[in-house]
Design a protein around this motif. Structure first.
Motif, PDB file in Angstrom:
ATOM      1  N   ALA A 166       9.120  -5.993  17.801  1.00 13.21           N
ATOM      2  CA  ALA A 166       9.051  -4.935  16.796  1.00 13.21           C
ATOM      3  C   ALA A 166      10.354  -4.872  16.020  1.00 13.21           C
ATOM      4  O   ALA A 166      11.414  -5.265  16.513  1.00 13.21           O
ATOM      5  CB  ALA A 166       8.772  -3.583  17.450  1.00 13.21           C
ATOM      6  N   ILE A 167      10.254  -4.335  14.793  1.00 10.34           N
ATOM      7  CA  ILE A 167      11.424  -4.162  13.942  1.00 10.34           C
ATOM      8  C   ILE A 167      11.227  -2.915  13.093  1.00 10.34           C
ATOM      9  O   ILE A 167      10.124  -2.659  12.598  1.00 10.34           O
ATOM     10  CB  ILE A 167      11.640  -5.410  13.060  1.00 10.34           C
ATOM     11  N   THR A 168      12.298  -2.119  12.950  1.00 10.15           N
ATOM     12  CA  THR A 168      12.209  -0.959  12.075  1.00 10.15           C
ATOM     13  C   THR A 168      12.442  -1.392  10.640  1.00 10.15           C
ATOM     14  O   THR A 168      13.292  -2.249  10.364  1.00 10.15           O
ATOM     15  CB  THR A 168      13.240   0.118  12.457  1.00 10.15           C
ATOM     16  N   TRP A 169      11.658  -0.794   9.749  1.00  6.44           N
ATOM     17  CA  TRP A 169      11.712  -1.269   8.370  1.00  6.44           C
ATOM     18  C   TRP A 169      13.043  -0.928   7.708  1.00  6.44           C
ATOM     19  O   TRP A 169      13.584  -1.713   6.938  1.00  6.44           O
ATOM     20  CB  TRP A 169      10.567  -0.663   7.567  1.00  6.44           C
ATOM     21  N   ASN A 170      13.603   0.248   7.966  1.00  9.72           N
ATOM     22  CA  ASN A 170      14.803   0.664   7.240  1.00  9.72           C
ATOM     23  C   ASN A 170      16.061  -0.020   7.765  1.00  9.72           C
ATOM     24  O   ASN A 170      16.767  -0.702   7.019  1.00  9.72           O
ATOM     25  CB  ASN A 170      14.945   2.184   7.271  1.00  9.72           C
TER      26      ASN A 170
ATOM     27  N   TYR B  62      -2.317 -13.728  17.061  1.00 15.44           N
ATOM     28  CA  TYR B  62      -1.165 -12.874  16.805  1.00 15.44           C
ATOM     29  C   TYR B  62      -1.511 -11.883  15.704  1.00 15.44           C
ATOM     30  O   TYR B  62      -1.981 -12.273  14.630  1.00 15.44           O
ATOM     31  CB  TYR B  62       0.044 -13.716  16.414  1.00 15.44           C
ATOM     32  N   TYR B  63      -1.261 -10.598  15.994  1.00 17.60           N
ATOM     33  CA  TYR B  63      -1.590  -9.522  15.073  1.00 17.60           C
ATOM     34  C   TYR B  63      -0.308  -8.827  14.604  1.00 17.60           C
ATOM     35  O   TYR B  63       0.573  -8.515  15.417  1.00 17.60           O
ATOM     36  CB  TYR B  63      -2.465  -8.485  15.748  1.00 17.60           C
ATOM     37  N   CYS B  64      -0.261  -8.550  13.333  1.00 13.84           N
ATOM     38  CA  CYS B  64       0.793  -7.729  12.761  1.00 13.84           C
ATOM     39  C   CYS B  64       0.318  -6.275  12.763  1.00 13.84           C
ATOM     40  O   CYS B  64      -0.872  -6.009  12.509  1.00 13.84           O
ATOM     41  CB  CYS B  64       1.073  -8.190  11.326  1.00 13.84           C
ATOM     42  N   ALA B  65       1.234  -5.352  13.046  1.00 18.09           N
ATOM     43  CA  ALA B  65       0.868  -3.941  13.098  1.00 18.09           C
ATOM     44  C   ALA B  65       1.974  -3.096  12.480  1.00 18.09           C
ATOM     45  O   ALA B  65       3.145  -3.485  12.485  1.00 18.09           O
ATOM     46  CB  ALA B  65       0.631  -3.506  14.540  1.00 18.09           C
ATOM     47  N   ALA B  66       1.577  -1.933  11.973  1.00 21.94           N
ATOM     48  CA  ALA B  66       2.535  -0.990  11.382  1.00 21.94           C
ATOM     49  C   ALA B  66       2.231   0.407  11.903  1.00 21.94           C
ATOM     50  O   ALA B  66       1.068   0.797  12.035  1.00 21.94           O
ATOM     51  CB  ALA B  66       2.444  -1.010   9.859  1.00 21.94           C
ATOM     52  N   GLY B  67       3.296   1.143  12.164  1.00 22.52           N
ATOM     53  CA  GLY B  67       3.120   2.510  12.641  1.00 22.52           C
ATOM     54  C   GLY B  67       4.273   3.385  12.203  1.00 22.52           C
ATOM     55  O   GLY B  67       5.333   2.883  11.805  1.00 22.52           O
ATOM     56  N   LEU B  68       4.086   4.672  12.304  1.00 17.72           N
ATOM     57  CA  LEU B  68       5.130   5.627  11.959  1.00 17.72           C
ATOM     58  C   LEU B  68       6.209   5.587  13.030  1.00 17.72           C
ATOM     59  O   LEU B  68       5.917   5.652  14.229  1.00 17.72           O
ATOM     60  CB  LEU B  68       4.541   7.023  11.863  1.00 17.72           C
ATOM     61  N   LEU B  69       7.454   5.455  12.600  1.00 23.44           N
ATOM     62  CA  LEU B  69       8.570   5.432  13.540  1.00 23.44           C
ATOM     63  C   LEU B  69       8.823   6.846  14.037  1.00 23.44           C
ATOM     64  O   LEU B  69       9.354   7.683  13.309  1.00 23.44           O
ATOM     65  CB  LEU B  69       9.813   4.860  12.865  1.00 23.44           C
TER      66      LEU B  69
ATOM     67  N   GLY C 299       0.758  -1.243   0.000  1.00 26.60           N
ATOM     68  CA  GLY C 299       0.000   0.000   0.000  1.00 26.60           C
ATOM     69  C   GLY C 299       0.785   1.287   0.000  1.00 26.60           C
ATOM     70  O   GLY C 299       0.310   2.298  -0.488  1.00 26.60           O
ATOM     71  N   ARG C 300       1.984   1.330   0.582  1.00 24.62           N
ATOM     72  CA  ARG C 300       2.754   2.560   0.600  1.00 24.62           C
ATOM     73  C   ARG C 300       4.213   2.211   0.840  1.00 24.62           C
ATOM     74  O   ARG C 300       4.532   1.071   1.115  1.00 24.62           O
ATOM     75  CB  ARG C 300       2.264   3.513   1.687  1.00 24.62           C
ATOM     76  N   THR C 301       5.081   3.226   0.765  1.00 27.96           N
ATOM     77  CA  THR C 301       6.487   2.993   1.066  1.00 27.96           C
ATOM     78  C   THR C 301       6.661   2.829   2.569  1.00 27.96           C
ATOM     79  O   THR C 301       5.919   3.420   3.359  1.00 27.96           O
ATOM     80  CB  THR C 301       7.361   4.144   0.571  1.00 27.96           C
ATOM     81  N   PHE C 302       7.650   2.048   2.943  1.00 27.59           N
ATOM     82  CA  PHE C 302       7.725   1.611   4.328  1.00 27.59           C
ATOM     83  C   PHE C 302       8.948   2.106   5.092  1.00 27.59           C
ATOM     84  O   PHE C 302       9.096   1.800   6.253  1.00 27.59           O
ATOM     85  CB  PHE C 302       7.714   0.074   4.373  1.00 27.59           C
ATOM     86  N   ASN C 303       9.810   2.869   4.471  1.00 29.32           N
ATOM     87  CA  ASN C 303      11.091   3.188   5.095  1.00 29.32           C
ATOM     88  C   ASN C 303      10.973   3.872   6.445  1.00 29.32           C
ATOM     89  O   ASN C 303      11.856   3.740   7.281  1.00 29.32           O
ATOM     90  CB  ASN C 303      11.931   4.046   4.153  1.00 29.32           C
ATOM     91  N   ASN C 304       9.914   4.611   6.685  1.00 30.28           N
ATOM     92  CA  ASN C 304       9.781   5.310   7.958  1.00 30.28           C
ATOM     93  C   ASN C 304       8.796   4.622   8.898  1.00 30.28           C
ATOM     94  O   ASN C 304       8.254   5.244   9.801  1.00 30.28           O
ATOM     95  CB  ASN C 304       9.337   6.752   7.711  1.00 30.28           C
TER      96      ASN C 304
ATOM     97  N   PHE D 139      11.721 -15.943  20.443  1.00 27.76           N
ATOM     98  CA  PHE D 139      11.132 -15.417  19.213  1.00 27.76           C
ATOM     99  C   PHE D 139      12.152 -14.527  18.507  1.00 27.76           C
ATOM    100  O   PHE D 139      12.946 -13.832  19.155  1.00 27.76           O
ATOM    101  CB  PHE D 139       9.885 -14.580  19.511  1.00 27.76           C
ATOM    102  N   THR D 140      12.078 -14.528  17.175  1.00 28.68           N
ATOM    103  CA  THR D 140      12.925 -13.659  16.373  1.00 28.68           C
ATOM    104  C   THR D 140      12.075 -12.963  15.321  1.00 28.68           C
ATOM    105  O   THR D 140      11.385 -13.642  14.540  1.00 28.68           O
ATOM    106  CB  THR D 140      14.039 -14.453  15.679  1.00 28.68           C
ATOM    107  N   ILE D 141      12.131 -11.643  15.292  1.00 29.52           N
ATOM    108  CA  ILE D 141      11.420 -10.878  14.276  1.00 29.52           C
ATOM    109  C   ILE D 141      12.413 -10.481  13.196  1.00 29.52           C
ATOM    110  O   ILE D 141      13.566 -10.140  13.481  1.00 29.52           O
ATOM    111  CB  ILE D 141      10.723  -9.638  14.890  1.00 29.52           C
ATOM    112  N   SER D 142      11.972 -10.551  11.952  1.00 31.74           N
ATOM    113  CA  SER D 142      12.836 -10.189  10.833  1.00 31.74           C
ATOM    114  C   SER D 142      11.969  -9.641   9.711  1.00 31.74           C
ATOM    115  O   SER D 142      10.741  -9.724   9.760  1.00 31.74           O
ATOM    116  CB  SER D 142      13.633 -11.403  10.348  1.00 31.74           C
ATOM    117  N   ARG D 143      12.652  -9.042   8.697  1.00 38.07           N
ATOM    118  CA  ARG D 143      11.868  -8.561   7.550  1.00 38.07           C
ATOM    119  C   ARG D 143      12.647  -8.807   6.279  1.00 38.07           C
ATOM    120  O   ARG D 143      13.872  -8.846   6.275  1.00 38.07           O
ATOM    121  CB  ARG D 143      11.495  -7.071   7.706  1.00 38.07           C
TER     122      ARG D 143
END
Length: 128
Positions: free
Chosen positions: A50-54, A94-101, A26-31, A68-72
């Motif tokens: 949690a993990i930062t996209w950039n 388990y829910y996946c979520a996205a937010g502005l860093l 849906g949109r760019t994810f870098n931030n 547990f290990t989170i990765s992207r």
């Protein structure tokens, strides 16, 4: 807008492993910061990882740290949660979520209201 679709849940015995996936679009994810929350029956939804996209910086709740290990995968726009040594108390949706860093200190980004986009959830059941 960001759309999130989780997959990979299921039934596993205690001590086993599962890998959850969250496909984002849906949109760019870098931030953005991506996270996994979970909600057990009769309990409030809680932060897991949690993990930062950039830069791929990570943070874990104490309850899952070391298991547990989170990765992207930036090329696939997908976030993963590898869950090992599962316990019955890990049973939850388990829910996946996205937010502005919004901060460098991602340890502070553990509350629901900090995340703007949510997936539909995937059930994880761990039998004893």
């Amino acid at each position: 807008q960001v759309q999130l679709v989780e997959s990979g849940g299921g039934l596993v015995q205690a001590g086993g492993s599962l890998r959850l996936s969250c496909a984002a679009s849906g949109r760019t994810f870098n931030n953005l910061i991506m996270a996994w929350f979970r909600q057990a029956p009769g309990k409030e939804r809680e932060f897991a990882a949690a993990i930062t996209w950039n830069l791929g910086r990570t943070y874990y709740a104490d309850s899952v740290k070391g298991r547990f290990t989170i990765s992207r995968d930036n090329a696939k726009n997908t976030v993963y949660l590898q869950m090992n040594s599962l316990k019955p108390e890990d049973t939850a949706i388990y829910y996946c979520a996205a937010g502005l860093l919004r901060t460098w200190d991602i340890a502070t980004m553990t509350t629901l209201r900090q995340y703007d986009y949510w997936g539909q959830g995937t059930q994880v059941t761990v039998s004893s």
